[in-house]
Motif scaffolding. Structure first.
Motif, PDB file in Angstrom:
ATOM      1  N   ARG A  53      -1.586  -2.943  -3.153  1.00 60.40           N
ATOM      2  CA  ARG A  53      -0.986  -1.692  -2.664  1.00 60.40           C
ATOM      3  C   ARG A  53      -0.400  -0.885  -3.816  1.00 60.40           C
ATOM      4  NH1 ARG A  53       2.158  -3.279   2.937  1.00 60.40           N
ATOM      5  NH2 ARG A  53       0.277  -3.691   4.155  1.00 60.40           N
ATOM      6  N   GLU A  54       0.281  -1.576  -4.739  1.00 59.50           N
ATOM      7  CA  GLU A  54       0.869  -0.875  -5.874  1.00 59.50           C
ATOM      8  C   GLU A  54      -0.217  -0.257  -6.740  1.00 59.50           C
ATOM      9  OE1 GLU A  54       3.384  -3.651  -7.881  1.00 59.50           O
ATOM     10  OE2 GLU A  54       4.870  -3.669  -6.279  1.00 59.50           O
ATOM     11  N   GLU A  55      -1.322  -0.957  -6.942  1.00 59.00           N
ATOM     12  CA  GLU A  55      -2.428  -0.407  -7.729  1.00 59.00           C
ATOM     13  C   GLU A  55      -3.035   0.791  -7.009  1.00 59.00           C
ATOM     14  OE1 GLU A  55      -5.176  -3.542  -8.410  1.00 59.00           O
ATOM     15  OE2 GLU A  55      -3.835  -4.641  -9.749  1.00 59.00           O
ATOM     16  N   GLY A  56      -3.154   0.711  -5.697  1.00 60.96           N
ATOM     17  CA  GLY A  56      -3.698   1.823  -4.912  1.00 60.96           C
ATOM     18  C   GLY A  56      -2.807   3.052  -4.991  1.00 60.96           C
ATOM     19  N   LYS A  57      -1.518   2.870  -4.975  1.00 60.82           N
ATOM     20  CA  LYS A  57      -0.584   3.986  -5.058  1.00 60.82           C
ATOM     21  C   LYS A  57      -0.631   4.618  -6.443  1.00 60.82           C
ATOM     22  CE  LYS A  57       2.727   2.442  -1.593  1.00 60.82           C
ATOM     23  NZ  LYS A  57       4.099   1.983  -1.323  1.00 60.82           N
ATOM     24  N   LYS A  58      -0.769   3.826  -7.468  1.00 56.15           N
ATOM     25  CA  LYS A  58      -0.827   4.360  -8.822  1.00 56.15           C
ATOM     26  C   LYS A  58      -2.049   5.252  -8.996  1.00 56.15           C
ATOM     27  CE  LYS A  58       1.597   0.556 -11.080  1.00 56.15           C
ATOM     28  NZ  LYS A  58       1.462  -0.607 -11.971  1.00 56.15           N
TER      29      LYS A  58
ATOM     30  N   LYS B 108       1.618 -16.440  -2.075  1.00 51.98           N
ATOM     31  CA  LYS B 108       0.623 -15.920  -3.016  1.00 51.98           C
ATOM     32  C   LYS B 108      -0.216 -14.822  -2.377  1.00 51.98           C
ATOM     33  CE  LYS B 108       0.138 -20.010  -5.879  1.00 51.98           C
ATOM     34  NZ  LYS B 108      -0.751 -21.100  -6.303  1.00 51.98           N
ATOM     35  N   GLU B 109      -0.589 -15.010  -1.125  1.00 53.71           N
ATOM     36  CA  GLU B 109      -1.383 -14.007  -0.416  1.00 53.71           C
ATOM     37  C   GLU B 109      -0.604 -12.697  -0.266  1.00 53.71           C
ATOM     38  OE1 GLU B 109      -2.988 -13.479   4.077  1.00 53.71           O
ATOM     39  OE2 GLU B 109      -3.378 -15.428   3.138  1.00 53.71           O
ATOM     40  N   LEU B 110       0.664 -12.788   0.095  1.00 48.09           N
ATOM     41  CA  LEU B 110       1.490 -11.588   0.243  1.00 48.09           C
ATOM     42  C   LEU B 110       1.716 -10.902  -1.106  1.00 48.09           C
ATOM     43  CD1 LEU B 110       4.110 -12.841   2.853  1.00 48.09           C
ATOM     44  CD2 LEU B 110       2.262 -11.196   3.234  1.00 48.09           C
ATOM     45  N   GLU B 111       1.916 -11.673  -2.167  1.00 49.33           N
ATOM     46  CA  GLU B 111       2.075 -11.079  -3.497  1.00 49.33           C
ATOM     47  C   GLU B 111       0.807 -10.344  -3.914  1.00 49.33           C
ATOM     48  OE1 GLU B 111       3.165 -14.427  -5.889  1.00 49.33           O
ATOM     49  OE2 GLU B 111       5.312 -14.163  -5.511  1.00 49.33           O
ATOM     50  N   ARG B 112      -0.346 -10.933  -3.604  1.00 52.32           N
ATOM     51  CA  ARG B 112      -1.625 -10.298  -3.936  1.00 52.32           C
ATOM     52  C   ARG B 112      -1.763  -8.978  -3.174  1.00 52.32           C
ATOM     53  NH1 ARG B 112      -6.185 -10.028  -1.365  1.00 52.32           N
ATOM     54  NH2 ARG B 112      -5.617 -11.626   0.135  1.00 52.32           N
ATOM     55  N   ARG B 113      -1.392  -8.967  -1.913  1.00 54.22           N
ATOM     56  CA  ARG B 113      -1.455  -7.727  -1.117  1.00 54.22           C
ATOM     57  C   ARG B 113      -0.543  -6.662  -1.698  1.00 54.22           C
ATOM     58  NH1 ARG B 113      -1.141  -9.612   5.186  1.00 54.22           N
ATOM     59  NH2 ARG B 113      -3.188 -10.585   5.324  1.00 54.22           N
ATOM     60  N   LEU B 114       0.662  -7.054  -2.092  1.00 56.79           N
ATOM     61  CA  LEU B 114       1.597  -6.095  -2.677  1.00 56.79           C
ATOM     62  C   LEU B 114       1.042  -5.516  -3.980  1.00 56.79           C
ATOM     63  CD1 LEU B 114       5.067  -7.799  -2.098  1.00 56.79           C
ATOM     64  CD2 LEU B 114       4.238  -5.671  -1.091  1.00 56.79           C
ATOM     65  N   GLU B 115       0.448  -6.347  -4.806  1.00 51.14           N
ATOM     66  CA  GLU B 115      -0.144  -5.863  -6.056  1.00 51.14           C
ATOM     67  C   GLU B 115      -1.272  -4.881  -5.769  1.00 51.14           C
ATOM     68  OE1 GLU B 115      -1.353  -9.253  -8.284  1.00 51.14           O
ATOM     69  OE2 GLU B 115       0.705  -9.872  -8.739  1.00 51.14           O
TER      70      GLU B 115
END
Length: 88
Positions: free
Chosen positions: A74-79, A65-72
């Motif tokens: 990062r994806e929001e930051g890139k967008k 869950k922690e890794l999924e949250r980090r990935l989300e």
């Protein structure tokens, strides 16, 4: 007479073997608990194993869950970075 001596030796060996079995049984009784206690111990061992596996599962779920949250994040930051600004 020879036959009598052989028969006596066989009997004495059988007695010695029986005696050794009894002594070994006494030693095992000292080190091995009764059958009911052994069953309880085995049940606890299986329970302990299950508990440890459940602990690992919980830790892995938390880490996933922690890794999924980090990935989300990062994806929001890139967008946000990719947004183009229109210039007139």
């Amino acid at each position: 007479m020879a036959e009598e001596k052989e028969e006596l030796k066989v009997e004495s060996l059988e007695k010695e073997v029986e005696q050794m079995k009894k002594e070994a049984g006494k030693l095992f009784d000292l080190f091995l608990p009764p059958k009911e206690v052994r069953r309880e111990i085995m049940k606890n061992i299986y329970t302990i194993e299950l508990s440890i596996l459940n602990i690992f599962k919980t830790l892995l779920d938390y880490k996933v869950k922690e890794l999924e949250r980090r990935l989300e994040e990062r994806e929001e930051g890139k967008k946000e970075r990719v947004k183009k600004i229109q210039v007139e």
